[in-house]
Structures are given as C-alpha cells and as structure tokens.
Design a protein around this motif. Structure first.
Motif, PDB file in Angstrom:
ATOM      1  N   GLY A 110       0.818  -1.212   0.000  1.00 31.42           N
ATOM      2  CA  GLY A 110       0.000   0.000   0.000  1.00 31.42           C
ATOM      3  C   GLY A 110       0.851   1.262   0.000  1.00 31.42           C
ATOM      4  O   GLY A 110       0.535   2.251  -0.641  1.00 31.42           O
TER       5      GLY A 110
ATOM      6  N   GLN B  49      -2.439  -5.242   4.311  1.00 30.71           N
ATOM      7  CA  GLN B  49      -1.077  -5.002   3.831  1.00 30.71           C
ATOM      8  C   GLN B  49      -0.113  -6.134   4.218  1.00 30.71           C
ATOM      9  O   GLN B  49       0.945  -6.273   3.602  1.00 30.71           O
ATOM     10  CB  GLN B  49      -0.558  -3.669   4.393  1.00 30.71           C
ATOM     11  CG  GLN B  49      -1.450  -2.470   4.116  1.00 30.71           C
ATOM     12  CD  GLN B  49      -1.727  -2.264   2.640  1.00 30.71           C
ATOM     13  OE1 GLN B  49      -0.899  -2.609   1.801  1.00 30.71           O
ATOM     14  NE2 GLN B  49      -2.892  -1.704   2.311  1.00 30.71           N
TER      15      GLN B  49
ATOM     16  N   ASP C  94      -5.456  -1.467  -1.704  1.00 30.30           N
ATOM     17  CA  ASP C  94      -5.978  -1.378  -0.343  1.00 30.30           C
ATOM     18  C   ASP C  94      -7.366  -1.998  -0.290  1.00 30.30           C
ATOM     19  O   ASP C  94      -7.943  -2.396  -1.312  1.00 30.30           O
ATOM     20  CB  ASP C  94      -5.999   0.067   0.137  1.00 30.30           C
ATOM     21  CG  ASP C  94      -6.725   0.999  -0.842  1.00 30.30           C
ATOM     22  OD1 ASP C  94      -7.695   0.517  -1.492  1.00 30.30           O
ATOM     23  OD2 ASP C  94      -6.342   2.172  -0.963  1.00 30.30           O
TER      24      ASP C  94
ATOM     25  N   GLU D 279      -7.690  -2.585   6.942  1.00 33.28           N
ATOM     26  CA  GLU D 279      -6.721  -1.955   6.024  1.00 33.28           C
ATOM     27  C   GLU D 279      -5.292  -2.349   6.392  1.00 33.28           C
ATOM     28  O   GLU D 279      -4.483  -2.723   5.533  1.00 33.28           O
ATOM     29  CB  GLU D 279      -6.885  -0.436   6.083  1.00 33.28           C
ATOM     30  CG  GLU D 279      -6.195   0.299   4.948  1.00 33.28           C
ATOM     31  CD  GLU D 279      -6.841  -0.003   3.598  1.00 33.28           C
ATOM     32  OE1 GLU D 279      -6.164  -0.660   2.782  1.00 33.28           O
ATOM     33  OE2 GLU D 279      -7.998   0.395   3.373  1.00 33.28           O
TER      34      GLU D 279
END
Length: 344
Positions: free
Chosen positions: A3, A64, A28, A60
C-alpha cells in the motif's frame, strides 16, 4: 509494504454463497471492495471482507500483511463467515455438489499415499454414493449380493436380520435348561421358556426394530441408525451413525453393531430367572418383566462395536418385579379354572 508504494496486491476473492474464486489485484481494502462488489455483483454499502480460512475480518492494516493470492470472502452488510466450516455446512444442506465431489474424491484417492487421508476419502465416497432411497432388489442388485433370493426388499431382509438376533437370545434362554439339576425346577423353567417364546412369536420377533417401514423402528425413515452409547451412557459420545440401507458395505458393517442388554442376559437376567424358579412355579413369574429385559428396547441399546463394553455391567434385576403381584396370580388361576370348567 504494498500500500505504501502504491503497488497492487493479488488476492483470490469469492462470495459467501458461491465456490468460484476470482483473481483481483488492489492496493488497499477500499479498492478491493469496489472491484469485488462490481465483479461479484454485490451491493457495496456495508460490504466487508474476511479470510476464507477462519473468518478473520480484513482491516486496512491487516490487508497489507497478507501474502499474495490469499483467499478472501466478500460479504454483504449482514452476512458472516466462520471459515471453512461454512463450506462444509453448505455441502450438508444440498446435493447439488454431490457428483462433483464424488469425481474429485475418486481422483484424489487414486493418487493419495497417506493411509489416513485415504481412509477419510473412502468414508466420504461411501456416504456420497449412498443409494438408500432404493428399496427393491431389481433397483439395487449390488446391495443384495450374498442375500438369499427370497428377499425382494431391503426392509424385508433387515427385519429378518433383527428377528435372527432375537431368536438367538431366545435360544440362549432355552439353552440354560441344560444347567438345571432338579427335575421340578427344569420343568418350570421349560414352561417359562415356552411362554417367553410364544410372546416373542406374537411380537413377530420384534423384527420391526431394523425395518425402516415400521413405526417401532430404531432408525429414521431413510434407514439411518444412531449409536445409543454404552450401557452406562445416555448418548453416544462419538456420535456413531450408519445407514445399512445405503450400500452393501454398510449393510455388512452394520452386522458388527450390537443390541446390547444393559442388564446383562447371561450374567444377570437368566440367572435371576433360574433363581426365582428354585422354589416357585412358572405361573408366579412376571413374564412381562423378563420379556421386556430380554427382547425389547426397555433393556436393549443399539451400539457401535466400539461402544459395546463386554465387561460386567453390574446392574441387577428389580427384585420387586421378578414375581407377579398376588392379584395377577389369583386372576390367572381363575382364568385357568374357567377354561377347565368350559371344557367340562
């Protein structure tokens, strides 16, 4: 991290109600939801994603850290996902994947080397290929291999199977006559044995227990039998079950299941009957009580061979029920006298 550098992360995504997975790349969660909802044609308000494996919500930050090609599930506002178990639940509710599962399981089995996984696949195939809905010989000839030609239906054979077990119990009762030394006791025991035999014949040897067409059956209408647990348990802790109507193999395996006497036949019931007749007549014996213990669900439990404990159960007959009540005995004597009077 992907991200931070604006790079897309490739993942596999699916909806809750479909098995087909799609490859999606997103930088994302926001972009993943936008692409996923469009691809799967799901409403975007309230949509969220979680791990396919265990249902963990993908935030979120968590997104990642995921490895490439992680399997995810896209859910609508009120939907939940508890992991792989959800797929199993879906399979149990419907037959629409049965053919595909059978084909896949056969393919895996042909290449599988692990004995443990081969056993799992074999059991899966056995249940997926269930033909219990078929009843007549001409419909399922494989099931009837080794079964006498006089049996035209599965239910008729299963009833006969149960009757055979009951006749075996009766034979053991009658066999106890050989152990009796006193002539008078032997005579009374033979009378009692004959009466019990007549009661069993009247009940058609309780063959209904294994016959799925009967009301008093021990199985479901489809033919599924559930282990009732060992003599001291209320239910089977291992949840054993079997449908001998489904396949020839299941029919044969079912023969290892036992109708276990909670109060034991050889160790307790027959000796109690012998003891009761040492100084009493057969007409004094509570036949209904002994019949119930020997041949009915009152004292019989259907158990998987693993749950059949062969050690002493240490359960005794109810001393208050061994002999008939005085009123019943007098009534029986009056009936005998009445019959004799009519003959005269």
């Amino acid at each position: 991290m992907f991200g931070l550098f604006g790079k897309n992360k490739p993942v596999k995504i699916r909806s809750r109600n479909e098995n087909k997975k799609y490859g999606v790349a997103a930088k994302d969660v926001k972009e993943l939801l936008e692409k996923g909802c469009k691809l799967l044609q799901l409403p975007s308000p309230g949509a969220h994603v979680c791990l396919y494996s265990d249902g963990t919500t993908v935030t979120e930050e968590f997104f990642q850290t995921l490895p490439d090609h992680t399997e995810l599930v896209l859910l609508c506002r009120d939907q939940t996902w508890s992991g792989v178990v959800c797929d199993i639940g879906q399979l149990l509710k419907t037959d629409r994947y049965a053919d595909g599962l059978i084909e896949a399981a056969r393919g895996l089995l042909s290449d599988e080397k692990s004995p443990q996984r081969r056993k799992i696949l074999t059991d899966l195939l056995l249940n997926l290929e269930d033909r219990s809905e078929l009843e007549r010989r001409e419909e399922h000839e494989e099931w009837f291999k080794g079964v006498d030609a006089r049996f035209k239906t599965k239910s008729a054979y299963m009833k006969f199977n149960c009757e055979g077990r009951m006749r075996g119990y009766m034979k053991e009762v009658h066999g106890a006559t050989k152990t009796i030394q006193k002539a008078k006791v032997r005579e009374e025991f033979l009378k009692t044995s004959k009466s019990l035999s007549e009661m069993l014949k009247t009940a058609k040897n309780n063959g209904c227990y294994f016959d799925r067409t009967e009301k008093e059956r021990l199985c479901t209408r489809e033919g599924w039998f559930t282990c009732q647990g060992s003599y001291e348990q209320k239910v089977c802790q291992s949840l054993h079950s079997i449908n001998p109507y489904g396949s020839r193999e299941s029919r044969i395996v079912f023969s290892t299941w036992n109708l276990d006497h909670r109060i034991e036949k050889k160790r307790t019931i027959i000796p109690a009957l012998l003891e009761a007749l040492q100084n009493r007549k057969s007409s004094d014996i509570n036949l209904n009580y002994f019949y119930g213990l020997l041949f009915t669900r009152e004292n019989l439990k259907l158990v998987h061979i693993v749950c059949h404990k062969k050690g002493a159960h240490n359960l005794l007959c109810d001393a208050k029920k061994i002999f008939r009540k005085a009123s019943d005995t007098n009534k029986a004597k009056q009936n005998v006298k009445e019959k004799k009077r009519r003959l005269v």
